[in-house]
Design a protein around this motif. Structure first.
Motif, mmCIF file in Angstrom:
data_model
loop_
_atom_site.group_PDB
_atom_site.id
_atom_site.type_symbol
_atom_site.label_atom_id
_atom_site.label_comp_id
_atom_site.label_asym_id
_atom_site.label_seq_id
_atom_site.Cartn_x
_atom_site.Cartn_y
_atom_site.Cartn_z
ATOM 1 N N ALA A 91 6.087 5.696 -1.313
ATOM 2 C CA ALA A 91 4.763 6.062 -1.815
ATOM 3 C C ALA A 91 4.318 5.154 -2.956
ATOM 4 C CB ALA A 91 4.761 7.520 -2.264
ATOM 5 N N THR A 92 5.203 4.909 -3.908
ATOM 6 C CA THR A 92 4.798 4.152 -5.096
ATOM 7 C C THR A 92 4.629 2.667 -4.811
ATOM 8 O OG1 THR A 92 7.136 3.945 -5.773
ATOM 9 C CG2 THR A 92 5.863 5.766 -6.708
ATOM 10 N N ALA A 95 1.102 2.638 -3.450
ATOM 11 C CA ALA A 95 0.034 3.200 -4.279
ATOM 12 C C ALA A 95 -0.040 2.643 -5.693
ATOM 13 C CB ALA A 95 0.197 4.725 -4.341
ATOM 14 N N LYS A 96 1.013 1.987 -6.153
ATOM 15 C CA LYS A 96 1.067 1.641 -7.575
ATOM 16 C C LYS A 96 0.016 0.620 -8.001
ATOM 17 C CE LYS A 96 4.750 -1.862 -7.182
ATOM 18 N NZ LYS A 96 4.029 -3.020 -7.746
ATOM 19 N N GLU A 98 -3.143 0.572 -7.201
ATOM 20 C CA GLU A 98 -4.319 1.338 -7.614
ATOM 21 C C GLU A 98 -4.003 2.203 -8.829
ATOM 22 O OE1 GLU A 98 -6.968 2.939 -4.384
ATOM 23 O OE2 GLU A 98 -5.204 2.445 -3.176
ATOM 24 N N ARG A 99 -2.840 2.799 -8.825
ATOM 25 C CA ARG A 99 -2.446 3.660 -9.947
ATOM 26 C C ARG A 99 -2.389 2.886 -11.253
ATOM 27 N NH1 ARG A 99 3.621 4.936 -9.778
ATOM 28 N NH2 ARG A 99 3.547 2.835 -10.665
ATOM 29 N N ALA A 178 0.804 7.328 1.177
ATOM 30 C CA ALA A 178 0.126 6.508 0.173
ATOM 31 C C ALA A 178 -1.024 5.723 0.769
ATOM 32 C CB ALA A 178 1.129 5.567 -0.492
ATOM 33 N N ALA A 184 -4.119 7.957 -5.284
ATOM 34 C CA ALA A 184 -2.898 7.154 -5.380
ATOM 35 C C ALA A 184 -1.893 7.743 -6.365
ATOM 36 C CB ALA A 184 -3.256 5.724 -5.795
ATOM 37 N N ALA A 187 0.352 10.431 -4.673
ATOM 38 C CA ALA A 187 0.988 10.116 -3.391
ATOM 39 C C ALA A 187 2.485 10.401 -3.419
ATOM 40 C CB ALA A 187 0.727 8.665 -3.022
#
Length: 264
Positions: A91-92, A95-96, A98-99, A178, A184, A187
């Motif tokens: 997930a990270t 997504a990271k 955007e996060r 994600a 994000a 996720a």
């Protein structure tokens, strides 16, 4: 910019601490086995446990007087740690950007989204492979120390192969979530929640035979230690189902991420 090496570098501290946790779990678990086995209390200890806990651990199918049997109890905890690591990583790693507000920096580079996703997935696969190898070697050394001549290598090998399939499956569950999920930041939490629900369902199935028809919904039932170690190895139907899920979720990751709007 080499995205693959960049991602490996980002997660090097994480894999170090997860590995320390695995080694501690194995060392403490097998030390407890040695203490109870040496006094002949291991069977009495299991008999005193609630019936529900005995069912979950598969105690009735395991020879707990042997190191391999006691290791099979620890396998459940190894699976949980390995899949949590894989799901959160999956997930990270997607997504990271955007996060952490670095998506604009990454995606203005002259590379396609498919190239970025491929590099991230390869990096994640290397991470879970390192996790698996460390667990495998640690198991051979630690369980072997307490085996007193028992051949444990084949049992450990089949467990580690099973664990790697589970790692891959939960890795792509994480990446798919994600890629599809618009938030994000949440996720990884959602991926972990799905994993825990899957784990709880596997326990419920163990406690209630009428729920056996739900076993295909939880990957934790695909590769139980009591079955892969003492039930003839890997079930080909579960391996095929896992393969279909891994391929399908990987495709979903690519398709969804290429279509989504990135919040930078």
């Amino acid at each position: 910019m080499n995205i693959f090496l960049r991602e490996l570098n980002v997660y090097k501290k994480s894999i170090f601490f997860w590995s320390i946790g695995i080694i501690f779990l194995l060392a403490s678990g097998m030390a407890k086995y040695e203490a109870t086995a040496s006094t002949g209390q291991i069977n009495d200890l299991i008999a005193e446990m609630p019936k529900s806990l005995q069912v979950i651990m598969g105690a009735g199918a395991l020879d707990l007087s042997k190191a391999s049997g006691y290791f099979a109890i620890l396998v459940l905890y190894l699976y949980v740690m390995a899949t949590i690591h894989a799901a959160m990583l999956g997930a990270t790693i997607i997504a990271k950007e955007e996060r952490d507000k670095t998506a604009e920096f990454l995606f203005v580079k002259p590379v396609s989204r498919s190239t970025v996703i491929t590099a991230k997935l390869l990096s994640a696969c290397v991470n879970i492979l390192i996790f698996n190898i460390i667990t495998w070697v640690s198991s051979l050394l630690i369980v072997g120390k307490y085996s007193h001549g028992e051949a444990v290598q084949s049992n450990i090998a089949i467990v580690m192969i099973s664990m790697f399939v589970l790692q891959l499956l939960f890795l792509v569950i994480g990446t798919a979530i994600a890629a599809v999920y618009t938030n994000a930041k949440k996720a990884a939490s959602l991926a972990t929640a799905i994993l825990l629900l899957s784990f709880l369902l596997s326990i419920a199935i163990d406690l209630n035979d009428t729920l056996q028809f739900l076993k295909y919904l939880t990957p934790f039932k695909y590769y139980e230690a009591k079955n892969v170690m003492y039930g003839g190895g890997l079930d080909i139907s579960y391996v095929m189902l896992s393969t279909v899920l891994i391929v399908g979720l990987t495709i979903l990751t690519y398709v969804s991420f290429k279509k989504r709007d990135l919040h930078v």
